[in-house]
Write a protein that holds these residues in place. Structure first.
Motif, PDB file in Angstrom:
ATOM      1  N   VAL A 151       0.774  -1.164   0.068  1.00 13.65           N
ATOM      2  CA  VAL A 151       0.042  -0.069  -0.149  1.00 13.65           C
ATOM      3  C   VAL A 151       0.838   1.065  -0.162  1.00 13.65           C
ATOM      4  O   VAL A 151       2.048   1.050   0.934  1.00 13.65           O
ATOM      5  CB  VAL A 151      -0.999  -0.055   1.251  1.00 13.65           C
ATOM      6  N   GLY A 161      -8.745  11.988   5.133  1.00 12.30           N
ATOM      7  CA  GLY A 161      -9.597  11.716   3.594  1.00 12.30           C
ATOM      8  C   GLY A 161      -8.329  11.362   2.729  1.00 12.30           C
ATOM      9  O   GLY A 161      -8.947  11.842   1.556  1.00 12.30           O
ATOM     10  N   ARG A 162      -7.219  11.120   3.002  1.00 11.69           N
ATOM     11  CA  ARG A 162      -6.235  11.086   1.859  1.00 11.69           C
ATOM     12  C   ARG A 162      -6.736   9.802   0.745  1.00 11.69           C
ATOM     13  O   ARG A 162      -6.730   9.875  -0.331  1.00 11.69           O
ATOM     14  CB  ARG A 162      -5.080  10.389   2.547  1.00 11.69           C
ATOM     15  N   GLY A 163      -7.408   8.960   1.464  1.00 14.72           N
ATOM     16  CA  GLY A 163      -8.003   7.682   0.683  1.00 14.72           C
ATOM     17  C   GLY A 163      -8.688   8.094  -0.259  1.00 14.72           C
ATOM     18  O   GLY A 163      -8.552   7.984  -1.721  1.00 14.72           O
ATOM     19  N   VAL A 193      -4.258   7.050  -1.459  1.00 13.49           N
ATOM     20  CA  VAL A 193      -3.858   5.771  -0.832  1.00 13.49           C
ATOM     21  C   VAL A 193      -3.917   4.691  -1.945  1.00 13.49           C
ATOM     22  O   VAL A 193      -5.380   4.553  -2.277  1.00 13.49           O
ATOM     23  CB  VAL A 193      -4.659   5.550   0.616  1.00 13.49           C
ATOM     24  N   PRO A 205       3.620  -3.015   3.323  1.00 11.20           N
ATOM     25  CA  PRO A 205       2.751  -4.406   2.773  1.00 11.20           C
ATOM     26  C   PRO A 205       1.532  -4.231   3.136  1.00 11.20           C
ATOM     27  O   PRO A 205       0.964  -3.766   4.348  1.00 11.20           O
ATOM     28  CB  PRO A 205       3.474  -5.847   4.061  1.00 11.20           C
ATOM     29  N   ALA A 206       0.706  -4.489   1.955  1.00  7.26           N
ATOM     30  CA  ALA A 206      -0.842  -4.158   2.114  1.00  7.26           C
ATOM     31  C   ALA A 206      -1.277  -5.314   3.039  1.00  7.26           C
ATOM     32  O   ALA A 206      -1.126  -6.685   2.995  1.00  7.26           O
ATOM     33  CB  ALA A 206      -1.424  -4.502   0.743  1.00  7.26           C
ATOM     34  N   ALA A 207      -2.411  -4.858   4.105  1.00  6.65           N
ATOM     35  CA  ALA A 207      -3.029  -5.753   4.803  1.00  6.65           C
ATOM     36  C   ALA A 207      -4.203  -6.201   3.959  1.00  6.65           C
ATOM     37  O   ALA A 207      -4.846  -5.693   3.137  1.00  6.65           O
ATOM     38  CB  ALA A 207      -3.252  -4.998   6.152  1.00  6.65           C
ATOM     39  N   ASN A 209      -7.421   4.736  12.919  1.00  8.89           N
ATOM     40  CA  ASN A 209      -8.800   4.828  11.722  1.00  8.89           C
ATOM     41  C   ASN A 209      -8.074   4.315  10.281  1.00  8.89           C
ATOM     42  O   ASN A 209      -7.840   5.162   9.690  1.00  8.89           O
ATOM     43  CB  ASN A 209      -9.379   5.975  11.815  1.00  8.89           C
ATOM     44  N   ASP A 259      -3.628   3.052  10.055  1.00  7.66           N
ATOM     45  CA  ASP A 259      -3.369   4.416  10.075  1.00  7.66           C
ATOM     46  C   ASP A 259      -3.007   4.968  11.460  1.00  7.66           C
ATOM     47  O   ASP A 259      -3.666   4.392  12.569  1.00  7.66           O
ATOM     48  CB  ASP A 259      -4.509   4.967   9.307  1.00  7.66           C
TER      49      ASP A 259
HETATM   50  P1  GDP Z   1      -7.037   8.159   5.250  1.00  8.68           P
HETATM   51  O1  GDP Z   1      -7.981   8.193   4.159  1.00  8.68           O
HETATM   52  O2  GDP Z   1      -6.347   9.586   5.228  1.00  8.68           O
HETATM   53  O3  GDP Z   1      -7.703   8.304   6.532  1.00  8.68           O
HETATM   54  O4  GDP Z   1      -5.890   6.916   5.146  1.00  8.68           O
HETATM   55  P2  GDP Z   1      -6.029   5.480   5.543  1.00  8.68           P
HETATM   56  O5  GDP Z   1      -4.697   4.928   5.848  1.00  8.68           O
HETATM   57  O6  GDP Z   1      -7.178   5.439   6.653  1.00  8.68           O
HETATM   58  O7  GDP Z   1      -6.518   4.756   4.329  1.00  8.68           O
HETATM   59  C1  GDP Z   1      -7.769   4.752   3.676  1.00  8.68           C
HETATM   60  C2  GDP Z   1      -8.380   3.563   3.415  1.00  8.68           C
HETATM   61  O8  GDP Z   1      -7.718   2.848   2.641  1.00  8.68           O
HETATM   62  C3  GDP Z   1      -8.560   2.477   4.819  1.00  8.68           C
HETATM   63  O9  GDP Z   1      -9.889   2.824   5.247  1.00  8.68           O
HETATM   64  C4  GDP Z   1      -8.578   1.101   4.010  1.00  8.68           C
HETATM   65  O10 GDP Z   1      -9.781   0.843   3.434  1.00  8.68           O
HETATM   66  C5  GDP Z   1      -7.573   1.383   3.017  1.00  8.68           C
HETATM   67  N1  GDP Z   1      -6.333   0.581   3.065  1.00  8.68           N
HETATM   68  C6  GDP Z   1      -5.291   1.476   3.896  1.00  8.68           C
HETATM   69  N2  GDP Z   1      -4.344   0.517   4.097  1.00  8.68           N
HETATM   70  C7  GDP Z   1      -4.626  -0.567   3.736  1.00  8.68           C
HETATM   71  C8  GDP Z   1      -3.953  -1.707   3.432  1.00  8.68           C
HETATM   72  O11 GDP Z   1      -2.945  -2.094   4.076  1.00  8.68           O
HETATM   73  N3  GDP Z   1      -4.423  -2.703   2.665  1.00  8.68           N
HETATM   74  C9  GDP Z   1      -5.888  -2.460   2.160  1.00  8.68           C
HETATM   75  N4  GDP Z   1      -6.544  -3.341   1.670  1.00  8.68           N
HETATM   76  N5  GDP Z   1      -6.490  -1.333   2.143  1.00  8.68           N
HETATM   77  C10 GDP Z   1      -6.012  -0.353   3.042  1.00  8.68           C
END
Ligand code: GDP
Ligand code: MN
Length: 393
Positions: A47, A56-58, A63, A96-98, A194, A216
């Motif tokens: 990831v 809200g980067r996702g 992300v 590593p992606a979870a 979160n 996160d």
């Molecule tokens: P945010 O949007 O800034 O809060 O960033 P996050 O780190 O919370 O990532 C947003 C979303 O990406 C998470 O809610 C997950 O659904 C997804 N995500 C983050 N890390 C991983 C990972 O290691 N594996 C997978 N499959 N999804 C991830």
């Protein structure tokens, strides 16, 4: 001070919390090399996450997953340099992606009203907690930690069960208590995970296991407590701080921006508060809180004036100095110096009393121009409010 995710994860991981390993890349080539290294250890997907101090980067496209070193390089190339809510991405986290089974929310926040640390959790992770608080407030679990004894075992167990983590009780209790500990040990205002996720892993021999992981992390440190944490100061991200705040800290000034139109330059926090109150009472609104401190020299006064003038909404400047250790003539010299360098002509009303007040008045009189003086504070405030009001009309 807000910490970037990779710094926040460092604090969590030091406290023994489960965080998947990570690395930080500032070029696509670095992201590629790091992904290659993970792949050598059997990691098939990574990831890649923008490191910026906004939520809200996702959703913003910061992300992304990548299935190979080449793809990681491509993805990192797209995220690096990206603009997320006005901030340019300079670094990405590579991990590593979870394989996520469930996403939860868990945080420790300072509840100033209750004077305790509030643990907040929700079985509905992934979504922003503010949104959840609006649409489904019952879905948020709240529990105050004990002010002296911390988060007690039974409290942590209760949280774990309410989050539906009964199958991972020991891990969940350790995580909840760990969050609380990180909060206390670092004088944080907020430690937020979160998502906290239930993650599925497959070992080399094909056996499957489930664990709870912090995917996160968001941590905010109380600025006033930073003196106690010299190890945290290097984590400050100057690229993302307001240049005015950076400058004020460098000069040793307490400077807080506000919404109003009257720039205030005052020595002493109490006098600064009083001045702001009087401005409000007279119908004006302060543009800032500024305490130039005791014994301020001319150069500091001039620097403070530049900070005030950097705000284009400032229509008048009110200087209120009580000369004790600070000498009135020094301040006056600073004001005149600042005036000579000033690009924008903003009227200034000055009240200086105490040490060398007469010398100060003389310096200001000779300088003339747009510097007005006042006999007392009420008069100074009135004049400044009138000038700002006229400028706005
Ligand atoms: P945010 O949007 O800034 O809060 O960033 P996050 O780190 O919370 O990532 C947003 C979303 O990406 C998470 O809610 C997950 O659904 C997804 N995500 C983050 N890390 C991983 C990972 O290691 N594996 C997978 N499959 N999804 C991830
Ligand atoms: Mn998140």
């Amino acid at each position: 001070m807000k910490l970037q995710e990779y710094h926040a994860k460092t604090l969590l991981s030091r406290a023994g919390l489960p965080v998947p390993e990570w690395s930080v890349a500032s070029t696509p080539a670095e992201a590629r090399a790091q992904t290659q290294a993970y792949a050598a250890n059997g990691v098939s997907q990574v990831v890649i996450k923008a490191q910026v101090l906004v939520g809200g980067r996702g959703k913003a496209g910061g992300v992304k997953l990548a299935g190979s070193p080449t793809e990681a390089e491509e993805v990192a190339g797209r995220i690096l340099g990206m603009d997320i809510k006005g901030i340019t991405v300079r670094r990405v986290l590579v991990a590593p992606a979870a394989e996520i089974v469930r996403e939860l929310y868990l945080a420790a926040v300072l509840d100033r009203g209750a004077r305790r640390i509030l643990m907040m959790g929700s079985a509905e992770g992934g979504v922003e907690i503010e949104a959840l608080a609006e649409t489904n407030p019952e879905a948020i679990i709240r529990l105050h930690a004990h002010p002296h004894l911390g988060l007690l075992d039974w409290q942590a167990r209760q949280l774990a069960f309410q989050l539906g983590l009964g199958d991972h009780l020991k891990a969940a209790v350790a995580i909840a208590k760990g969050l609380h500990r990180v909060m206390i040990d670092n004088d944080a205002d907020l430690v937020e995970i979160n998502p906290l996720a239930v993650v599925r892993s497959v070992a080399a021999d094909g056996s499957v296991s489930f664990s709870v992981q912090c995917l996160d992390a968001k941590i905010t440190i109380d600025d006033s407590a930073l003196v106690r944490h010299p190890d945290l100061e290097p984590m400050r991200d100057l690229d993302e701080e307001d240049p005015i705040d950076v400058e004020a800290r460098k000069l040793g000034l307490s400077f807080i921006r506000l919404e109003g139109t009257i720039g205030c330059m005052v020595n002493g926090a109490g006098l600064a508060m009083t001045t702001m109150d009087l401005v409000n009472r007279a119908g004006g609104s302060p543009a800032n809180f500024l305490d130039i401190g005791g014994g301020a020299r001319a150069d500091k006064v001039a620097a403070a004036m530049r900070l005030i003038l950097a705000e284009p909404t400032v229509k008048a400047i009110l200087v209120n100095i009580f000369g004790g250790i600070a000498r009135g003539d020094e301040v006056a010299r600073g004001l005149v110096e600042a005036r000579s360098m000033q690009e924008r002509n903003v009227p200034m009303v000055v009240r200086i009393v105490g040490t060398n007040a007469a010398e100060a008045a003389e310096i200001l009189r000779v300088a003339g121009g747009d510097i007005q003086t006042a006999r007392d504070l009420d008069e100074a405030v009135e004049k400044a409010v009138a000038i700002a009001g006229a400028a706005e009309a």
